[in-house]
Write an enzyme that holds these catalytic residues in place. Structure first.
Site, PDB file in Angstrom:
ATOM      1  N   ASP A  23      -7.909   2.888   8.204  1.00 44.98           N
ATOM      2  CA  ASP A  23      -7.083   3.768   9.040  1.00 44.98           C
ATOM      3  C   ASP A  23      -7.536   5.227   8.999  1.00 44.98           C
ATOM      4  O   ASP A  23      -7.388   5.948   9.992  1.00 44.98           O
ATOM      5  CB  ASP A  23      -5.591   3.616   8.705  1.00 44.98           C
ATOM      6  CG  ASP A  23      -5.289   3.883   7.253  1.00 44.98           C
ATOM      7  OD1 ASP A  23      -6.241   4.053   6.457  1.00 44.98           O
ATOM      8  OD2 ASP A  23      -4.100   3.937   6.904  1.00 44.98           O
ATOM      9  N   ASP A  42      -4.468  -3.855   5.414  1.00 47.12           N
ATOM     10  CA  ASP A  42      -3.288  -2.997   5.612  1.00 47.12           C
ATOM     11  C   ASP A  42      -3.312  -2.272   6.953  1.00 47.12           C
ATOM     12  O   ASP A  42      -2.879  -1.129   7.049  1.00 47.12           O
ATOM     13  CB  ASP A  42      -3.195  -1.978   4.457  1.00 47.12           C
ATOM     14  CG  ASP A  42      -4.461  -1.146   4.331  1.00 47.12           C
ATOM     15  OD1 ASP A  42      -5.464  -1.460   5.000  1.00 47.12           O
ATOM     16  OD2 ASP A  42      -4.437  -0.186   3.549  1.00 47.12           O
ATOM     17  N   THR A  82     -11.669  -3.471   6.043  1.00 50.10           N
ATOM     18  CA  THR A  82     -11.125  -3.094   4.728  1.00 50.10           C
ATOM     19  C   THR A  82     -10.586  -4.374   4.082  1.00 50.10           C
ATOM     20  O   THR A  82     -10.001  -5.215   4.776  1.00 50.10           O
ATOM     21  CB  THR A  82     -10.001  -2.032   4.836  1.00 50.10           C
ATOM     22  OG1 THR A  82      -9.290  -1.971   3.602  1.00 50.10           O
ATOM     23  CG2 THR A  82      -8.997  -2.357   5.927  1.00 50.10           C
ATOM     24  N   ASP A  92      -8.124  -4.619   2.141  1.00 52.36           N
ATOM     25  CA  ASP A  92      -6.681  -4.550   1.852  1.00 52.36           C
ATOM     26  C   ASP A  92      -5.791  -5.198   2.912  1.00 52.36           C
ATOM     27  O   ASP A  92      -4.613  -5.431   2.657  1.00 52.36           O
ATOM     28  CB  ASP A  92      -6.241  -3.089   1.691  1.00 52.36           C
ATOM     29  CG  ASP A  92      -6.805  -2.474   0.430  1.00 52.36           C
ATOM     30  OD1 ASP A  92      -7.177  -3.242  -0.475  1.00 52.36           O
ATOM     31  OD2 ASP A  92      -6.875  -1.234   0.344  1.00 52.36           O
ATOM     32  N   GLY A 139     -14.193   2.813   2.675  1.00 56.55           N
ATOM     33  CA  GLY A 139     -14.633   1.811   1.706  1.00 56.55           C
ATOM     34  C   GLY A 139     -15.358   0.666   2.408  1.00 56.55           C
ATOM     35  O   GLY A 139     -14.964   0.277   3.496  1.00 56.55           O
ATOM     36  N   ARG A 191      -3.581  -0.660  -3.199  1.00 52.40           N
ATOM     37  CA  ARG A 191      -2.797   0.501  -3.652  1.00 52.40           C
ATOM     38  C   ARG A 191      -1.441   0.546  -2.952  1.00 52.40           C
ATOM     39  O   ARG A 191      -0.429   0.807  -3.575  1.00 52.40           O
ATOM     40  CB  ARG A 191      -3.561   1.800  -3.365  1.00 52.40           C
ATOM     41  CG  ARG A 191      -4.571   2.157  -4.434  1.00 52.40           C
ATOM     42  CD  ARG A 191      -5.103   3.545  -4.181  1.00 52.40           C
ATOM     43  NE  ARG A 191      -5.664   3.652  -2.838  1.00 52.40           N
ATOM     44  CZ  ARG A 191      -6.952   3.468  -2.550  1.00 52.40           C
ATOM     45  NH1 ARG A 191      -7.797   3.170  -3.502  1.00 52.40           N
ATOM     46  NH2 ARG A 191      -7.396   3.578  -1.311  1.00 52.40           N
ATOM     47  N   ARG A 245     -17.507   9.029   2.821  1.00 51.87           N
ATOM     48  CA  ARG A 245     -16.314   9.783   3.206  1.00 51.87           C
ATOM     49  C   ARG A 245     -16.818  11.191   3.488  1.00 51.87           C
ATOM     50  O   ARG A 245     -17.648  11.704   2.747  1.00 51.87           O
ATOM     51  CB  ARG A 245     -15.288   9.744   2.069  1.00 51.87           C
ATOM     52  CG  ARG A 245     -14.776   8.317   1.854  1.00 51.87           C
ATOM     53  CD  ARG A 245     -13.513   8.254   1.023  1.00 51.87           C
ATOM     54  NE  ARG A 245     -12.795   7.009   1.307  1.00 51.87           N
ATOM     55  CZ  ARG A 245     -12.937   5.885   0.606  1.00 51.87           C
ATOM     56  NH1 ARG A 245     -13.773   5.827  -0.409  1.00 51.87           N
ATOM     57  NH2 ARG A 245     -12.245   4.803   0.923  1.00 51.87           N
TER      58      ARG A 245
HETATM   59  P1  ATP Z   1     -10.364   2.716   3.192  1.00 54.76           P
HETATM   60  O1  ATP Z   1      -9.368   1.713   3.736  1.00 54.76           O
HETATM   61  O2  ATP Z   1     -11.431   2.097   2.420  1.00 54.76           O
HETATM   62  O3  ATP Z   1      -9.720   3.885   2.488  1.00 54.76           O
HETATM   63  P2  ATP Z   1     -10.647   4.506   5.405  1.00 54.76           P
HETATM   64  O4  ATP Z   1     -11.360   4.414   6.700  1.00 54.76           O
HETATM   65  O5  ATP Z   1      -9.146   4.604   5.465  1.00 54.76           O
HETATM   66  O6  ATP Z   1     -11.122   3.310   4.502  1.00 54.76           O
HETATM   67  P3  ATP Z   1     -10.835   7.273   4.488  1.00 54.76           P
HETATM   68  O7  ATP Z   1     -11.589   7.815   3.323  1.00 54.76           O
HETATM   69  O8  ATP Z   1      -9.365   7.480   4.536  1.00 54.76           O
HETATM   70  O9  ATP Z   1     -11.246   5.743   4.584  1.00 54.76           O
HETATM   71  O10 ATP Z   1     -11.447   7.928   5.840  1.00 54.76           O
HETATM   72  C1  ATP Z   1     -12.827   7.861   6.102  1.00 54.76           C
HETATM   73  C2  ATP Z   1     -13.290   9.136   6.758  1.00 54.76           C
HETATM   74  O11 ATP Z   1     -12.612   9.318   8.023  1.00 54.76           O
HETATM   75  C3  ATP Z   1     -12.983  10.417   6.003  1.00 54.76           C
HETATM   76  O12 ATP Z   1     -13.909  10.673   4.969  1.00 54.76           O
HETATM   77  C4  ATP Z   1     -13.088  11.459   7.106  1.00 54.76           C
HETATM   78  O13 ATP Z   1     -14.436  11.808   7.340  1.00 54.76           O
HETATM   79  C5  ATP Z   1     -12.539  10.706   8.313  1.00 54.76           C
HETATM   80  N1  ATP Z   1     -11.143  11.116   8.530  1.00 54.76           N
HETATM   81  C6  ATP Z   1     -10.034  10.651   7.898  1.00 54.76           C
HETATM   82  N2  ATP Z   1      -8.929  11.318   8.309  1.00 54.76           N
HETATM   83  C7  ATP Z   1      -9.346  12.239   9.215  1.00 54.76           C
HETATM   84  C8  ATP Z   1      -8.700  13.246   9.997  1.00 54.76           C
HETATM   85  N3  ATP Z   1      -7.379  13.454   9.930  1.00 54.76           N
HETATM   86  N4  ATP Z   1      -9.472  13.990  10.814  1.00 54.76           N
HETATM   87  C9  ATP Z   1     -10.795  13.809  10.896  1.00 54.76           C
HETATM   88  N5  ATP Z   1     -11.463  12.893  10.174  1.00 54.76           N
HETATM   89  C10 ATP Z   1     -10.766  12.111   9.355  1.00 54.76           C
END
Ligand code: ATP
Length: 328
Positions: free
Chosen positions: A107, A134, A130, A132, A15, A176, A76
């Site tokens: 994360d 978090d 992010t 959040d 995000g 969330r 994503r």
């Molecule tokens: P937000 O806090 O907005 O959710 P985020 O970085 O946690 O941000 P995610 O959608 O959970 O967002 O992860 C972003 C991208 O990171 C995923 O679309 C994927 O490409 C990659 N990713 C997440 N988990 C894994 C994993 N276990 N192995 C490989 N790539 C991953």
């Protein structure tokens, strides 16, 4: 001896959050300052798989420090969750002579970076972006402060109408799994009650608190509710429940939604982004890898990505007490 770093790639993933552009700018300019090249990778890991790269010099990031969103776009990527996808991404980085990666995201994005580092021994550094807040290992993530200011401004406006009509407003804010936004913005905006995922207040306690508030002479009230609150009801179900039990209240619901993610970053987020970007690049140049750059006690600090991913960013319980006292 690790390979000397001559070119760093930077991407934003997951995000978007205000301050990501300021962080990109910081990474690009720190590279220029140290006379190394910098490549912008579009659309997060998906752009890495597709080779969607652009060389970035110090002037390519003019006038973005004040812009919300991310000029590199975010995405994503399901394909990056597969070994084949990550192999393609790695080959593209090698072909473009990119020696290390700065990942700005949450994360999930850090998990991707860690997996990538483990598989290919590829140097990575994370910057927490992010709203959040978090993420373990930093007191503030990029965008959190801006989101708080946005939420407080909205609730201030809602309060004008709440007090003009003796209404009870239920305001749903993002979060969330974490109540940082609700708790901090709720106190800042003077909410009567704050419902967060970390604490199950219980419906009865909420009604009791609203009754107390009414009896103490308050004619309008604001309840701030985090998206993921554990009270077990959606904000609309909660409205119905309170109406059934307290028919004297005229209740309105306001779901703030995506406006919380947008807008110009606050000064705090711009300064934070600038500091974290400098540290991310300089840490990579010093041969460090697999860390998140965050801020702890107002000092820039490195936390192993693994801990940042697995650790839990606790809410400050003292803030709950402050909120209770303020709603007396
Ligand atoms: P937000 O806090 O907005 O959710 P985020 O970085 O946690 O941000 P995610 O959608 O959970 O967002 O992860 C972003 C991208 O990171 C995923 O679309 C994927 O490409 C990659 N990713 C997440 N988990 C894994 C994993 N276990 N192995 C490989 N790539 C991953």
């Amino acid at each position: 001896m690790p390979k000397a770093i001559k070119k760093i790639g930077v991407l934003t993933s997951g995000g978007d959050s205000p301050g990501m552009n300021a962080a990109i700018r910081s990474v690009v300019r720190t590279c220029a300052y140290h006379n190394i090249e910098c490549t912008g990778i579009y659309r997060g890991y998906q752009g890495m798989i597709e080779g969607d790269f652009k060389e970035m010099g110090a002037r390519s990031v003019n006038n973005i420090v004040n812009k919300g969103g991310t000029i590199l776009k975010s995405a994503r990527s399901k394909e990056f969750m597969t070994v084949e996808g990550r192999k393609k991404a790695h080959q593209n980085l090698v072909n473009a002579n990119i020696d290390a990666l700065v990942v700005i995201g949450g994360d999930g994005s850090f998990t991707g970076a860690e997996v990538f580092n483990n598989e290919f021994g590829y140097p990575v550094m994370g910057i927490p972006g992010t709203i959040d807040n978090d993420i373990f290992g930093t007191s503030h993530t990029l965008g959190f402060d801006t989101a708080l200011n946005t939420v407080v401004e909205c609730i201030d406006k809602i309060r004008d109408t709440a007090s003009s009509h003796n209404r009870l407003f239920l305001v749903e804010v993002m979060g969330r799994d974490a109540g940082h936004i609700a708790l901090n913005a709720g106190i800042g905006a003077g909410a009567e009650e704050i419902l967060i995922p970390e604490q199950d207040l219980g419906l009865e306690r909420l009604l009791e608190s609203l009754r107390k508030s009414k009896a103490s002479g308050k004619s309008s009230s604001i309840v701030v509710i985090a998206e993921g609150d554990k009270i077990g009801k959606s904000v609309f179900e909660l409205k119905d429940y309170i109406e059934e039990n307290m028919p004297e209240y005229d209740i309105r619901v306001s779901v703030l939604g995506h406006m919380q993610r947008g807008g110009a970053p606050s000064c705090f987020d711009r300064v934070l982004a600038s500091r974290l970007g400098v540290k991310a690049v300089e840490s990579l140049l010093e041969g460090k890898s697999n860390f998140m750059v965050g801020i702890l006690n107002d000092k820039v600090a490195l936390t192993p990505l693994e801990n940042a991913i697995k650790g839990h960013s606790e809410i400050d319980r003292e803030l709950l007490r402050v909120s209770d006292i303020m709603s007396t």
